[in-house]
Design a protein around this motif. Structure first.
Motif, short mmCIF file in Angstrom:
data_model
loop_
_atom_site.label_atom_id
_atom_site.label_comp_id
_atom_site.label_asym_id
_atom_site.label_seq_id
_atom_site.Cartn_x
_atom_site.Cartn_y
_atom_site.Cartn_z
N UNK A 55 2.36 3.43 16.49
CA UNK A 55 2.01 2.91 15.17
C UNK A 55 2.85 3.65 14.13
N UNK A 56 3.32 2.89 13.15
CA UNK A 56 4.02 3.51 12.02
C UNK A 56 3.42 2.93 10.74
N UNK A 57 3.40 3.73 9.70
CA UNK A 57 2.78 3.28 8.46
C UNK A 57 3.24 4.12 7.29
N UNK A 58 3.06 3.52 6.11
CA UNK A 58 3.30 4.25 4.87
C UNK A 58 2.24 3.83 3.86
N UNK A 59 1.61 4.81 3.23
CA UNK A 59 0.61 4.56 2.21
C UNK A 59 1.15 5.06 0.87
N UNK A 60 1.35 4.13 -0.06
CA UNK A 60 1.91 4.47 -1.37
C UNK A 60 1.04 5.48 -2.12
N UNK A 61 -0.27 5.25 -2.14
CA UNK A 61 -1.17 6.10 -2.94
C UNK A 61 -1.13 7.56 -2.50
N UNK A 118 -4.25 2.25 1.17
CA UNK A 118 -4.42 1.79 -0.20
C UNK A 118 -3.85 0.37 -0.33
N UNK A 119 -4.43 -0.39 -1.20
CA UNK A 119 -3.92 -1.73 -1.47
C UNK A 119 -2.97 -1.63 -2.66
N UNK A 120 -1.76 -1.16 -2.34
CA UNK A 120 -0.73 -1.00 -3.36
C UNK A 120 0.58 -1.53 -2.81
N UNK A 121 1.40 -2.08 -3.70
CA UNK A 121 2.70 -2.62 -3.32
C UNK A 121 3.52 -1.54 -2.63
N UNK A 122 4.00 -1.83 -1.44
CA UNK A 122 4.79 -0.88 -0.67
C UNK A 122 4.04 -0.26 0.50
N UNK A 123 2.72 -0.44 0.54
CA UNK A 123 1.91 0.07 1.65
C UNK A 123 2.04 -0.88 2.85
N UNK A 124 2.23 -0.29 4.04
CA UNK A 124 2.35 -1.12 5.25
C UNK A 124 1.90 -0.35 6.48
N UNK A 125 1.63 -1.11 7.55
CA UNK A 125 1.35 -0.54 8.87
C UNK A 125 2.02 -1.44 9.90
N UNK A 126 2.59 -0.83 10.92
CA UNK A 126 3.23 -1.57 11.99
C UNK A 126 2.76 -1.08 13.35
N UNK A 127 2.72 -1.99 14.31
CA UNK A 127 2.26 -1.67 15.66
C UNK A 127 3.24 -2.28 16.66
#
Length: 106
Positions: A5-11, A33-42
């Motif tokens: 899993x990879x992810x980035x949380x803007x907040x 966070x629900x912010x532009x730029x936040x994502x998760x990948x599997x």
């Protein structure tokens, strides 16, 4: 079963790339966070992954890169749908077969 899993949380400015169980992945997803730029990948197999990028409150863009076709399969999904898709991936489902996906060129 563990998946990469990879992810980035803007907040929080937190970036991860780690092996996680289904429960860990869903819990992590719910905390994003629900912010532009936040994502998760599997990763659903060794070289292929599905990514969910936050778009608008309650909706995420599901994106499955198709490098050999110079594009990706996409679909807007709700938070509830994301959790179901994550569960299905851990159960061995192929996310490219999900109904409603459309192809978008890079």
């Amino acid at each position: 079963m563990m998946k990469k899993v990879f992810a980035y949380d803007v907040a929080s400015d937190e970036e991860i790339e780690i092996m996680m169980s289904e429960a860990e992945t869903i819990n992590f997803y719910k905390k994003l966070s629900e912010e532009d730029g936040t994502f998760i990948g599997i990763y659903y197999d060794e070289d292929s992954y599905v990514q969910f990028a936050w778009e608008t409150p309650g909706f995420w863009l599901m994106d499955i890169p198709q490098m050999e076709k110079d594009g990706s399969l996409q679909k807007y999904v709700s938070t509830v749908e994301c959790i179901k898709i994550i569960h299905d991936i851990y159960s061995g489902a192929n996310p490219t077969l999900i109904e409603g996906l459309y192809f978008e060129n890079f």
